[in-house]
Design a protein around this motif. Sequence first.
Motif, PDB file in Angstrom:
ATOM      1  N   GLN A 113       0.841  -1.187   0.000  1.00 53.22           N
ATOM      2  CA  GLN A 113       0.000   0.000   0.000  1.00 53.22           C
ATOM      3  C   GLN A 113       0.880   1.242   0.000  1.00 53.22           C
ATOM      4  O   GLN A 113       2.024   1.219   0.413  1.00 53.22           O
ATOM      5  N   HIS A 157      -2.572   4.823   3.229  1.00 56.88           N
ATOM      6  CA  HIS A 157      -3.014   5.656   2.101  1.00 56.88           C
ATOM      7  C   HIS A 157      -4.470   6.090   2.247  1.00 56.88           C
ATOM      8  O   HIS A 157      -4.859   7.140   1.736  1.00 56.88           O
ATOM      9  N   ASP A 158      -5.270   5.292   2.962  1.00 53.88           N
ATOM     10  CA  ASP A 158      -6.692   5.592   3.111  1.00 53.88           C
ATOM     11  C   ASP A 158      -7.022   6.120   4.501  1.00 53.88           C
ATOM     12  O   ASP A 158      -8.161   6.009   4.963  1.00 53.88           O
ATOM     13  N   ASP A 176      -9.981   8.632   4.881  1.00 56.16           N
ATOM     14  CA  ASP A 176     -11.269   7.957   4.783  1.00 56.16           C
ATOM     15  C   ASP A 176     -11.596   7.223   6.077  1.00 56.16           C
ATOM     16  O   ASP A 176     -12.701   7.357   6.637  1.00 56.16           O
ATOM     17  N   SER A 233      -9.470  -4.411   1.295  1.00 56.55           N
ATOM     18  CA  SER A 233      -9.884  -3.126   0.750  1.00 56.55           C
ATOM     19  C   SER A 233     -10.201  -2.187   1.905  1.00 56.55           C
ATOM     20  O   SER A 233     -10.352  -2.610   3.052  1.00 56.55           O
ATOM     21  N   THR A 234     -10.327  -0.909   1.569  1.00 54.87           N
ATOM     22  CA  THR A 234     -10.693   0.071   2.589  1.00 54.87           C
ATOM     23  C   THR A 234     -12.044  -0.261   3.200  1.00 54.87           C
ATOM     24  O   THR A 234     -12.240  -0.119   4.410  1.00 54.87           O
TER      25      THR A 234
END
Length: 379
Positions: free
Chosen positions: A80, A101-102, A105, A186-187
Motif C-alpha cells: 500500500q 493511504h486511506d 477515509d 480493501s478500505t
Amino acid sequence: MKGAVAAVIFALLLGLAAGLWLNAPGGIRPFETKTVTETATATLTETTTRTVTESYTSTKTTSSVTTATKTQTVTSTTTQTASQVRVILQGGVVADVTYPHDYDDLAGYALSLVNEDRARHGLAPVTLSSIPSGQYHVNSMLRNEYFSHWDNQGYKPYMRYTILGGSGSVAENVGLYTCTRPCYLSTSDVRESVKDLQWQMMNNDTACCNDGHRNNILNPHHNRVSIGVAYTQTAVYFVQDFENYYVQLYDPVISDGVVTLRGNLLKPINPTTVTVYFDKTPTPISPAQLNGPLYVGAYSKGNFTGGVFPPCTRGCPSYIGDVVTVYATTWQVTSSSINIQFPLTRFTQKHGNGVYTLYLLDTNTKPQQESTSISISIG
C-alpha cells in the motif's frame, strides 16, 4: 469479512482509561511548539508469516483477557502507498508517523461513528485532534506485533500524548480485530472492522470492561480525539485517544525545578488543585511481555504522590498521609488565560528520577475533570 473467522479484542483505561521518549537537558520537556512537514509518499510492501490467534474475552474479568485460542499460520503480502508526517519538536527531537493511504477515509469514518453515538446521547461532537498519538501507537503495535496500552519502550498513553505535543488531558481506547486468513483486502473491509469495534465498545463493554470504553466515548467533556488505524490483510489495530483540550500551554513547562503552567484557555475553567502522579522511568518491554497478563488490560495514572494548592498562609488545605502538599507561588486564572507556578523539588526529593504527571482538576465540571495530563521526565 469474506467468510473468515474474526476475533475482537479491546482494552481500556483504569479509573477514568515504537515509541519515542524525550529526556531533555535539565528535565525540560518541550512540547506544543512543533513543525510538521509532509515527506514524499512511499510504497510499503510487507510480507509476513505470523500466527494468528482466535480469541474471545472473559466475562469474569474487568480487562480484556484471552480465554480460548486456536491458531493458524498465515502468510500474506500487503502493498500500500503510505504517507509519512515528520513531527519536529522543540530541541530537534523528531518523530516520524506513518499513515495508511486511506487514513483520511478511515479516520473520518471512525470520527463519524463516534459522533453519531454521542449525538444519540445528546452530546456535542468531538473533532479530530492534531496530536498524532493514536496513529503513532497503532503503528508500533502493528510493527512489533503486540496489543497493549503500553508501548515497547514502556510508555503509557499520557506519556506518548505529552511527547507528541498534547497539552490537554488524554484517555485511551484500543481495539484489535484479527482473522485467520486474509480478509482486509480493501478500505471497505477495514471500515467494517472499525464499525464493529465501535459497536463492541458501545454495546458489549460491560462484561469485559465495566463500560470503560463506552464511558470514554460518551464523556461529555471530551472535545477532540486522536484516531489511529493500522492494518495488514489479517489484522486491524484501532486507537481512540480522547482529549479534554481546553488548555494551550507555553514552553517550557519546567525549568530549574519550577513548573510553569502558563497559556491560553479555550473555555473558562476553575482549577483548585494540581494532583501529581509518579511512574518509574520507563524501560523497554518485549512484545511477548506486552501480550502477557501484566500489560493486557487497563492502565493506571501512576502512583499518587500528592498535589499543589493555590498560595495559602492560614487555614491551608493539605493532603493526608505519606504524600506531598505544595502551595503554588503563583496561581492566576482568568476566563482566557492561566499562569500557575510551583516547585517540583519536594516531589523529586521524595521519589527521585522518573515520570511525574500533572493533572489540573477543573471544579466547573461534575464530576471533576482533568484539564491536563502532562508528563515530565526527570533524570
